[in-house]
Design a protein around this motif. Sequence first.
Motif, PDB file in Angstrom:
ATOM      1  N   ASP A   9     -28.414  32.314  12.773  1.00  9.24           N
ATOM      2  CA  ASP A   9     -29.378  32.091  13.901  1.00  9.24           C
ATOM      3  C   ASP A   9     -29.280  33.614  14.442  1.00  9.24           C
ATOM      4  N   LEU A  10     -30.425  34.520  14.159  1.00 10.88           N
ATOM      5  CA  LEU A  10     -30.200  35.714  15.055  1.00 10.88           C
ATOM      6  C   LEU A  10     -30.749  35.924  16.497  1.00 10.88           C
ATOM      7  N   THR A  11     -30.883  34.762  16.953  1.00 13.93           N
ATOM      8  CA  THR A  11     -31.480  34.689  18.335  1.00 13.93           C
ATOM      9  C   THR A  11     -30.126  34.627  19.637  1.00 13.93           C
ATOM     10  N   THR A  12     -29.090  34.495  18.897  1.00 12.60           N
ATOM     11  CA  THR A  12     -27.712  34.911  19.651  1.00 12.60           C
ATOM     12  C   THR A  12     -26.936  35.840  19.126  1.00 12.60           C
ATOM     13  N   GLY A  13     -26.053  36.114  19.861  1.00 12.15           N
ATOM     14  CA  GLY A  13     -25.004  37.015  19.645  1.00 12.15           C
ATOM     15  C   GLY A  13     -25.299  38.409  19.729  1.00 12.15           C
ATOM     16  N   GLN A 304     -37.480  35.681  14.451  1.00  9.78           N
ATOM     17  CA  GLN A 304     -36.746  34.739  14.934  1.00  9.78           C
ATOM     18  C   GLN A 304     -36.560  34.842  16.584  1.00  9.78           C
ATOM     19  N   ASN A 305     -36.549  35.918  17.077  1.00  9.50           N
ATOM     20  CA  ASN A 305     -36.266  36.377  18.391  1.00  9.50           C
ATOM     21  C   ASN A 305     -37.925  36.301  19.148  1.00  9.50           C
ATOM     22  N   PHE A 306     -38.766  36.619  18.226  1.00  6.80           N
ATOM     23  CA  PHE A 306     -40.040  36.560  18.971  1.00  6.80           C
ATOM     24  C   PHE A 306     -40.393  35.147  19.113  1.00  6.80           C
ATOM     25  N   GLY A 307     -40.182  34.261  17.837  1.00  7.81           N
ATOM     26  CA  GLY A 307     -40.520  32.714  17.818  1.00  7.81           C
ATOM     27  C   GLY A 307     -39.598  32.236  19.076  1.00  7.81           C
ATOM     28  N   ALA A 308     -38.298  32.713  19.358  1.00  9.70           N
ATOM     29  CA  ALA A 308     -37.433  31.897  20.707  1.00  9.70           C
ATOM     30  C   ALA A 308     -37.945  32.791  21.882  1.00  9.70           C
ATOM     31  N   GLY A 309     -38.861  33.667  22.051  1.00  9.35           N
ATOM     32  CA  GLY A 309     -39.549  34.475  23.078  1.00  9.35           C
ATOM     33  C   GLY A 309     -38.439  35.430  23.814  1.00  9.35           C
ATOM     34  N   LYS A 310     -37.593  35.938  22.984  1.00 12.61           N
ATOM     35  CA  LYS A 310     -36.620  36.812  23.404  1.00 12.61           C
ATOM     36  C   LYS A 310     -36.846  38.214  23.025  1.00 12.61           C
ATOM     37  N   LEU A 311     -37.844  38.733  23.965  1.00 11.37           N
ATOM     38  CA  LEU A 311     -38.249  40.025  23.772  1.00 11.37           C
ATOM     39  C   LEU A 311     -37.385  41.156  24.155  1.00 11.37           C
ATOM     40  N   LYS A 312     -36.327  41.057  25.286  1.00 12.17           N
ATOM     41  CA  LYS A 312     -35.131  41.985  25.281  1.00 12.17           C
ATOM     42  C   LYS A 312     -34.325  42.321  23.991  1.00 12.17           C
ATOM     43  N   ARG A 313     -34.162  41.104  23.349  1.00 12.79           N
ATOM     44  CA  ARG A 313     -33.343  41.288  22.228  1.00 12.79           C
ATOM     45  C   ARG A 313     -34.001  42.108  21.094  1.00 12.79           C
ATOM     46  N   ILE A 314     -35.330  41.975  21.112  1.00  9.85           N
ATOM     47  CA  ILE A 314     -36.010  42.767  20.087  1.00  9.85           C
ATOM     48  C   ILE A 314     -35.765  44.262  20.569  1.00  9.85           C
ATOM     49  N   ARG A 315     -35.848  44.527  21.819  1.00 12.51           N
ATOM     50  CA  ARG A 315     -35.775  45.827  21.963  1.00 12.51           C
ATOM     51  C   ARG A 315     -34.270  46.414  21.735  1.00 12.51           C
ATOM     52  N   VAL A 438     -45.525  49.533  18.311  1.00 11.91           N
ATOM     53  CA  VAL A 438     -44.521  48.603  18.851  1.00 11.91           C
ATOM     54  C   VAL A 438     -44.218  48.612  20.600  1.00 11.91           C
ATOM     55  N   ILE A 439     -44.326  49.934  20.913  1.00 10.20           N
ATOM     56  CA  ILE A 439     -44.253  49.781  22.694  1.00 10.20           C
ATOM     57  C   ILE A 439     -45.345  49.224  23.281  1.00 10.20           C
ATOM     58  N   TYR A 440     -46.661  49.321  22.715  1.00  7.28           N
ATOM     59  CA  TYR A 440     -47.666  48.452  23.298  1.00  7.28           C
ATOM     60  C   TYR A 440     -47.630  46.962  23.385  1.00  7.28           C
ATOM     61  N   PHE A 441     -47.156  46.532  22.054  1.00  3.33           N
ATOM     62  CA  PHE A 441     -47.203  45.023  21.898  1.00  3.33           C
ATOM     63  C   PHE A 441     -46.031  44.663  22.691  1.00  3.33           C
ATOM     64  N   LEU A 442     -44.671  45.193  22.723  1.00  2.00           N
ATOM     65  CA  LEU A 442     -43.689  44.552  23.428  1.00  2.00           C
ATOM     66  C   LEU A 442     -44.228  44.630  24.977  1.00  2.00           C
ATOM     67  N   ARG A 443     -44.670  45.307  25.320  1.00  2.00           N
ATOM     68  CA  ARG A 443     -44.982  45.488  26.907  1.00  2.00           C
ATOM     69  C   ARG A 443     -46.217  44.582  27.140  1.00  2.00           C
TER      70      ARG A 443
END
Length: 450
Positions: A9-13, A304-315, A438-443
């Motif tokens: 699970d890459l949405t934690t750690g 995985q993080n996009f599915g979990a709504g964790k955008l800060k982790r993507i950055r 990437v910058i545009y869609f993250l924002r």
Amino acid sequence: MESRQKTMDLTTGHPLKQILIFSIPLVFGTIFQQLYSFADTVIVGRCLGTEALAAVGATSSLHFLILGFVQGACVGFGIPVAQSFGAKDREEMCRYLWNGTWICVILSLVLSLGSVLLTETLLRIMNTPWEIFAMAEEYIVILFWGIPASVLYNYSASVMRAMGDSRHPFYFLLFSSVLNVILDYVLITFFGMGVGGAAAATVFSQFVSGVLNVWWLFLRMDMEQTEKKVMKLSIRHVRRLCAVGLPMGFEYSVSAIGAVILQNSINTLGSGVVAAQTAGEKIRQMFTLPMESVGMAIATYAGQNFGAGKLKRIREGIKQGMLIQMVYCVVIWLVLLVLNRLLVGIVLGDAQPDISDQASRYLFIVSCLFIFHGSLMVFRNTLQGMGYSVHAIISGVWELAGRSLGGFLAVWGAGFTAVCLANPLAWIFALCYCICMVIYFLRKNERKQD
């Protein structure tokens, strides 16, 4: 989500630790996958001679044009699986898995038959030198008949990675890579099958790795308990899979069209230049594959993080991915600085000195610009993991422009220097576009969450 095989699970750690752990099997896996091609190159070059090596090299861009689409599409079909896995929705994940399977069956049959029928025409359009034409056709036709084997491996591996298992695709690929090297030598040396033997060894070995993936997926990850209702064809799921997967496949193919245009220009410079560029490019691919593996890890991580709504982790994942790529590029540049001539000698054997010199020059110039390739892998795969695959096609157009420019310059005066710079130009053009997107869609998605 329970299974007898522990998935990741890459949405934690911590992102750096997670990406590194997930990437390591991918790095080794893609290296051994490239051994399919590299083993062909070394054994063909040393056992069959420079013309046979040029025949294999002359088909490389055409091979990438078709099988690149397969690889890209299969990675894309795994993205909705990864997003469903991140959202902890097993039923939806299984629906995507099965509908992707039906798409892959149709795709493999259509691509295989169509590619075989068009082979001779495409080789003529590419100005393949007449002295190597027959060998080139023999080699690529066998690979095209083997497209279903490539689909089997790439899709099954993509699904397993989407579910957090990057280790077992590597184990099975390691086994099949060793098998491929053995079969290469046996079919060429003892059975006298020439370049056709090298192609047959590649297809059979890839089929074996695909079968092993499927066996593990369904017998060791509880997939045999899947309910029949999720195996049925679903228009909604097919549309979603095609919307994500096909653009990624087209991105590879659009980029490969640039490689075909470049190969066409290289072919006009003679079989010696073709052999030199082939040797340099095969070695280059061996050393840039780990960058692409980090990119695949980033795609799963972002999915995985996009599915979990964790955008800060993507950055944060982007930052850590870039750190990994920069360190790797510095280390590999130093390695190639020392081993350049040795590696070229291994591939070309007793080739003419001018061919070896050109191959070494190609490798040195490209290695100085590896960081652009590594950066592209991070940003493009972040886009793909978030599901914005259409923009991957556009980035492929920029790669096409870069390679086409290199081919144009090669024919109109710049010669082999332009051939050396064609791939780096493609990376730079595509990277600039992917960073902006990437910058545009993250924002944009962060504003939706606020």
